[in-house]
Scaffold this motif. Structure first.
Motif, mmCIF file in Angstrom:
data_model
loop_
_atom_site.group_PDB
_atom_site.id
_atom_site.type_symbol
_atom_site.label_atom_id
_atom_site.label_comp_id
_atom_site.label_asym_id
_atom_site.label_seq_id
_atom_site.Cartn_x
_atom_site.Cartn_y
_atom_site.Cartn_z
ATOM 1 N N VAL A 105 0.832 -1.251 -0.047
ATOM 2 C CA VAL A 105 -0.004 -0.031 0.019
ATOM 3 C C VAL A 105 0.880 1.227 -0.035
ATOM 4 C CG1 VAL A 105 -1.824 1.242 1.184
ATOM 5 C CG2 VAL A 105 -1.797 -1.210 1.246
ATOM 6 N N PHE A 106 0.682 2.122 -1.117
ATOM 7 C CA PHE A 106 1.532 3.494 -1.057
ATOM 8 C C PHE A 106 0.361 4.517 -0.519
ATOM 9 C CE2 PHE A 106 3.508 0.332 -4.111
ATOM 10 C CZ PHE A 106 4.932 0.588 -3.766
ATOM 11 N N SER A 107 0.830 5.197 0.550
ATOM 12 C CA SER A 107 -0.146 6.358 0.800
ATOM 13 C C SER A 107 -0.466 7.460 -0.361
ATOM 14 C CB SER A 107 0.574 6.770 2.405
ATOM 15 O OG SER A 107 0.820 5.784 3.197
ATOM 16 N N ALA A 108 0.515 7.532 -0.848
ATOM 17 C CA ALA A 108 0.214 8.619 -1.974
ATOM 18 C C ALA A 108 1.040 8.245 -3.098
ATOM 19 C CB ALA A 108 0.824 10.022 -1.644
ATOM 20 N N ARG A 109 0.590 8.365 -4.251
ATOM 21 C CA ARG A 109 1.242 7.981 -5.669
ATOM 22 C C ARG A 109 1.318 9.403 -6.370
ATOM 23 N NH1 ARG A 109 2.131 2.549 -6.818
ATOM 24 N NH2 ARG A 109 3.869 3.296 -8.096
ATOM 25 N N PRO A 110 2.432 9.672 -7.047
ATOM 26 C CA PRO A 110 3.242 8.833 -7.511
ATOM 27 C C PRO A 110 4.341 8.752 -6.376
ATOM 28 C CG PRO A 110 3.757 10.868 -8.755
ATOM 29 C CD PRO A 110 2.329 11.023 -8.004
ATOM 30 N N VAL A 111 5.021 7.773 -6.263
ATOM 31 C CA VAL A 111 6.167 7.344 -5.451
ATOM 32 C C VAL A 111 7.421 7.145 -6.509
ATOM 33 C CG1 VAL A 111 7.371 5.861 -3.829
ATOM 34 C CG2 VAL A 111 4.885 6.578 -3.292
ATOM 35 N N TRP A 112 8.443 7.691 -6.097
ATOM 36 C CA TRP A 112 9.357 7.418 -7.217
ATOM 37 C C TRP A 112 10.107 6.014 -6.864
ATOM 38 C CZ3 TRP A 112 11.351 8.527 -11.627
ATOM 39 C CH2 TRP A 112 12.777 8.026 -11.996
ATOM 40 N N CYS A 113 9.847 5.113 -7.897
ATOM 41 C CA CYS A 113 10.439 3.919 -7.850
ATOM 42 C C CYS A 113 11.726 3.708 -8.930
ATOM 43 C CB CYS A 113 9.499 2.701 -7.975
ATOM 44 S SG CYS A 113 8.047 2.775 -6.721
ATOM 45 N N GLY A 114 12.650 3.553 -8.272
ATOM 46 C CA GLY A 114 13.884 3.247 -9.481
ATOM 47 C C GLY A 114 13.884 2.112 -10.202
#
Length: 339
Positions: free
Chosen positions: A15-24
């Motif tokens: 679960v991501f609390s907010a997107r976008p999250v930077w995922c390399g």
């Protein structure tokens, strides 16, 4: 470019609390993980909540090739707000407060508790169940307080660490490998050259196996865990059956026997020979050409005998192997479901 890999475990997705999250590129997040707003996950980083939960606060920064993991049914990993983790670090089954900086090549082990406002300097090892009090910089193995530290200095060190984490060079394409039944190779792992995997073997997320000269031979049911690097520039690497290579381990031109465990963050130098039934403690190193006799617990920099390998440790090591064979089956199915 390999995209990020987000997989369920036991039917639970991160679960991501907010997107976008930077995922390399080639980063991986698995299972019962909750990640707060404004997170940054570096290239080839791994967050794996398979058997316990990972809860991470806001403004989390995870450096390239770093790993966050849990201890199955024992310890979750709990991380506060504004935590910065450098490159090739391991945060394992522990509690980390807010406003903490964990620099490059640090290992934080099971049950450790890091309070708010702490700096852990590069290359340190935080031993299991250690307690790091607020307001200090820690260094060494085991990590010990070396000086008081202020909140502004912690913020400055975090900013410096983030600035240093530029893009990694893009690796050359991996050799095509079609795993045989019962073998697991993560999509974010890279295998190049002559790599042979025995039945039930597993190569976990963001591992790099590069047989530049000699071959890499991995025995049956042996697992190589997240972000470990195995390279050959000479005779090659041979790993015996039923052996575990922990997170963020580095191996070069060595021999490791059967039923052994190479702990988190270890560095095994070229020419090292590890006997059967050896436990090399987390953060340990070996000297080139060193011989580690079987039946012992080894640790330190360089490694030395710490004691006999008792029945409890042997049982624990066997359970790790069994657990990773099961993980391999589950993760292969999960990857195939994405196709």
């Amino acid at each position: 470019m390999t995209p990020e890999l987000i997989l369920p475990h036991d039917g639970v997705l991160p679960v991501f609390s907010a997107r976008p999250v930077w995922c390399g590129r080639a980063s991986t997040v698995i299972g019962d993980a909750t990640i707060g707003a404004q997170a940054w996950l570096g290239d080839h980083s791994v967050i794996r909540a398979d058997g316990n939960r990972v809860t991470i606060g806001e403004r989390f920064w995870l450096g390239h090739r770093s790993t966050v993991h849990i201890a199955t049914l024992t310890y979750p990993t709990l991380v506060g707000d504004r935590v910065t983790v450098g490159r090739n670090a391991v945060v394992h089954a522990c509690t980390v407060g807010s406003d903490v900086v964990i620099e490059d090549d640090v290992i934080v082990l099971d049950g450790a508790h890091v309070e708010d406002g702490v700096l852990i300097e590069a290359g340190a090892t935080v031993f299991p169940r250690a307690h790091l009090a607020a307001g200090f910089a820690y260094a060494g193995s085991p990590a010990k307080p070396v000086r008081p530290i202020s909140a502004p200095e912690i913020a400055e060190r975090a900013e410096r660490l983030r600035e240093a984490s530029g893009d990694l060079p893009q690796p050359p394409p991996a050799d095509e490998l079609e795993p045989e039944p019962g073998i697991f190779v993560a999509r974010t792992a890279r295998l190049r050259g002559r790599v042979a995997l025995g039945a039930g073997a597993g190569v976990l997320f963001s591992c790099d196996l590069h047989a530049e000269v000699g071959p890499i031979v991995v025995g049956a049911n042996t697992n190589i865990q997240d972000n470990s690097v195995v390279r050959t520039r000479g005779e090659g690497v041979v790993l015996g059956r039923d052996t575990t290579i922990g997170h963020n381990v580095r191996l070069a031109d060595c021999r490791i026997g059967a039923r052994s465990l190479i702990g988190i963050g270890c560095v095994v130098a070229p020419g090292t020979v590890v006997g059967d039934d050896v436990l090399l403690a987390a953060g340990a190193t070996t000297d080139p050409g060193q011989l580690l006799d079987g039946g012992h617990l080894w640790g330190g920099r360089p490694a030395r005998i710490l004691g006999a390998l008792d029945s409890n440790k042997r049982t624990m090591m066997a359970r790790v192997v069994e657990g990773y064979v099961a993980h391999g089956r589950a993760y292969r199915a999960a990857q195939e479901a994405l196709s």
